[in-house]
Design an enzyme around this catalytic site. Structure first.
Site, short mmCIF file in Angstrom:
data_model
loop_
_atom_site.label_atom_id
_atom_site.label_comp_id
_atom_site.label_asym_id
_atom_site.label_seq_id
_atom_site.Cartn_x
_atom_site.Cartn_y
_atom_site.Cartn_z
N LYS A 1 21.32 40.92 -20.07
CA LYS A 1 22.19 40.74 -19.10
C LYS A 1 23.52 40.86 -19.51
CE LYS A 1 21.06 36.26 -18.35
NZ LYS A 1 19.97 36.15 -19.45
N ARG B 1 21.53 28.99 -12.96
CA ARG B 1 20.29 28.84 -13.71
C ARG B 1 19.40 27.88 -13.14
NH1 ARG B 1 22.71 30.86 -18.78
NH2 ARG B 1 20.85 30.87 -20.62
N ARG C 1 19.40 41.06 -31.91
CA ARG C 1 20.77 40.86 -31.54
C ARG C 1 21.44 39.91 -32.61
NH1 ARG C 1 21.40 37.89 -25.87
NH2 ARG C 1 20.69 35.98 -26.74
N ARG D 1 24.86 33.18 -33.14
CA ARG D 1 24.68 32.14 -32.45
C ARG D 1 23.65 31.11 -32.86
NH1 ARG D 1 23.93 34.51 -26.00
NH2 ARG D 1 22.73 32.47 -25.95
N ARG E 1 14.33 27.90 -25.13
CA ARG E 1 15.32 28.58 -23.91
C ARG E 1 14.39 29.21 -22.78
NH1 ARG E 1 18.93 32.05 -27.34
NH2 ARG E 1 20.00 32.75 -25.51
P1 AMP Z 1 23.57 32.14 -22.32
O1 AMP Z 1 24.60 32.77 -23.27
O2 AMP Z 1 23.70 32.62 -21.11
O3 AMP Z 1 22.20 32.35 -23.07
O4 AMP Z 1 23.78 30.65 -22.56
C1 AMP Z 1 23.56 29.68 -23.80
C2 AMP Z 1 23.44 28.47 -23.42
O5 AMP Z 1 24.39 27.87 -22.65
C3 AMP Z 1 22.29 28.07 -22.56
O6 AMP Z 1 20.93 28.07 -23.38
C4 AMP Z 1 22.53 26.81 -22.13
O7 AMP Z 1 22.57 25.77 -22.96
C5 AMP Z 1 23.97 27.14 -21.59
N1 AMP Z 1 24.32 27.62 -20.25
C6 AMP Z 1 24.72 28.71 -19.98
N2 AMP Z 1 24.81 28.74 -18.65
C7 AMP Z 1 24.39 27.79 -18.19
C8 AMP Z 1 23.93 27.43 -16.94
N3 AMP Z 1 24.29 28.42 -15.77
N4 AMP Z 1 23.48 26.08 -16.69
C9 AMP Z 1 23.17 25.36 -17.55
N5 AMP Z 1 23.43 25.81 -18.92
C10 AMP Z 1 24.00 26.79 -19.03
#
Ligand code: AMP
Length: 295
Positions: free
Chosen positions: A13, A88, A127, A139, A150
Site C-alpha cells: 500500500k 481499518r 522491507r 519498524r 497484525r
Molecule cells: P501501518 O503502517 O498502516 O501498518 O500501521 C501500523 C500500526 O499503526 C498498525 O498496526 C496499528 O497499530 C496502527 N494503525 C494504523 N492505522 C490504523 C487505523 N486506521 N486504525 C487503528 N490502528 C491503526
C-alpha cells in the site's frame, strides 16, 4: 481524486500510494505514519498508541478518525488524497462516510491490493532489510511475531471492509502479487476505467454514480471487465454511450436483415428440390442454413 488503499500489512500500500501521489498530484495520508510520528514526538495520541502498535493491535477508532478528520481538511489535501491504512474497521469506514458526506466530498474508489498471505512475511522481512540497508530504523512491528498479530487484526477487523465497499459498489480489486510496476500499471488502468484517473481537483460529493457501478464490475473480473469498462469510459460518459448505442442498433438491424436474406437464399434450393423429392429434398436446405448461420 480521493482513494482508499486496502490490503494486509506488506501488501504494498505504501509503495503504491507514493507512486499515485506523484502521478495524480494528491497527498498520501497514512495513519500508520501519522501514528508513528505521534509516538516519536511523544504527543498524547502517541502515548496512547505506542504499546498498541508495538503489540500489533489496532489503535482505538476515535483516535484515528479524529486524526483523519483534521488531516483531510488541510489545504494540501484539497486536490485529493489516498488513505493508506485507514479505514481499518467497519466503524472507521462508517465514520469516514459520515465525514465525507458532511464535507461534501466524494470518494472515487477503494483499491484492494489482493495478495497471497504466504508472501507477506517475506515481504515484511525484505522491507526490514531494505530499511536497515538505508541506515534507517526498522519498524518495531516489522517482526514475524508482530506481523502474525497484525495479520490476525487485519483478518478479523479490516477484511470485512471488502464486503462493505463492494456492497457500496466502489471496490476495485488489483492483483498485488505482480511486480511493483505491474501493480502500479494495473491500478492506473482500473482507475482510468472508472474515469477516476483524470487530473484536476477532486470532485464534490454529488458526482455520477456511473463510475462506481463500473468499479463493481471491475472488481468482479479485474482484467476483462476493466478493459471493457475502459473502452466505454474513454467515450466519456453517458452522452457518448447513448451515441454508441445507435450504431449498435443499426448493426443489429443489419444483422437481422442479413439473417433473413440468408434464410431466403437457403430456402430457395429447398423449394426447388421439394417438387421432385418431397420432404427428404428439403434436408440440404437445412444444412445450408446451418452453415450460413455459423458464418
Ligand atoms: P501501518 O503502517 O498502516 O501498518 O500501521 C501500523 C500500526 O499503526 C498498525 O498496526 C496499528 O497499530 C496502527 N494503525 C494504523 N492505522 C490504523 C487505523 N486506521 N486504525 C487503528 N490502528 C491503526
Amino acid at each position: 481524486m480521493r482513494l482508499i488503499l486496502l490490503g494486509p500489512p506488506g501488501a504494498g500500500k505504501g509503495t503504491q500510494a507514493q507512486r499515485l501521489v506523484e502521478k495524480y498530484g494528491i497527498v498520501q495520508l497514512s495513519t500508520g505514519d501519522m501514528l508513528r510520528a505521534a509516538v516519536a514526538a511523544g504527543t498524547p495520541v502517541g502515548l496512547k498508541a505506542k504499546d498498541i502498535m508495538a503489540a500489533g493491535g489496532l489503535v482505538p477508532d476515535d483516535v484515528v478518525v479524529d486524526i483523519i478528520a483534521d488531516r483531510i481538511e488541510q489545504p494540501d489535501a484539497a486536490n485529493g488524497f489516498i488513505l493508506d491504512g485507514f479505514p481499518r474497521t467497519v466503524p472507521q469506514a462508517a465514520a469516514l462516510d459520515e465525514l465525507l458526506k458532511r464535507k461534501k466530498m466524494k470518494l472515487d474508489a477503494v483499491v484492494e491490493l489482493r495478495v497471497n498471505e504466504g508472501a507477506l512475511l517475506q515481504r515484511v522481512e525484505n522491507r526490514a532489510a531494505e530499511t536497515r540497508a538505508r541506515g534507517e530504523e526498522v519498524r518495531a512491528d516489522d517482526t514475524p511475531e508482530v506481523l502474525a498479530k497484525r495479520l490476525a487484526s487485519y483478518r478479523a477487523q479490516t477484511e470485512p471492509l471488502i464486503d462493505y465497499y463492494s456492497e457500496r459498489r466502489s471496490l476495485l480489486t488489483v492483483d498485488g502479487m505482480m511486480s511493483i510496476d505491474g501493480v502500479t500499471e494495473e491500478i492506473s488502468r482500473v482507475l482510468s476505467a472508472i474515469g477516476a484517473g483524470a487530473k484536476g481537483p477532486a470532485k464534490a460529493a454529488r458526482g455520477s454514480s456511473n463510475g462506481t457501478r463500473t468499479a463493481a464490475k471491475v472488481a468482479r473480473k479485474p482484467a476483462k471487465a476493466a478493459s471493457k469498462a475502459k473502452k466505454a469510459a474513454s467515450k466519456a460518459g453517458k452522452k457518448a454511450a447513448k451515441k454508441a448505442k445507435k450504431p449498435a442498433k443499426a448493426a443489429r438491424k443489419a444483422a437481422k436483415g442479413a439473417k433473413k436474406a440468408a434464410r431466403k437464399t437457403a430456402r430457395k434450393p429447398a423449394r426447388a428440390t421439394k417438387g421432385k423429392g418431397g420432404r427428404k429434398a428439403s434436408k440440404p436446405a437445412k444444412k445450408v442454413t446451418k452453415k450460413r448461420a455459423k458464418r
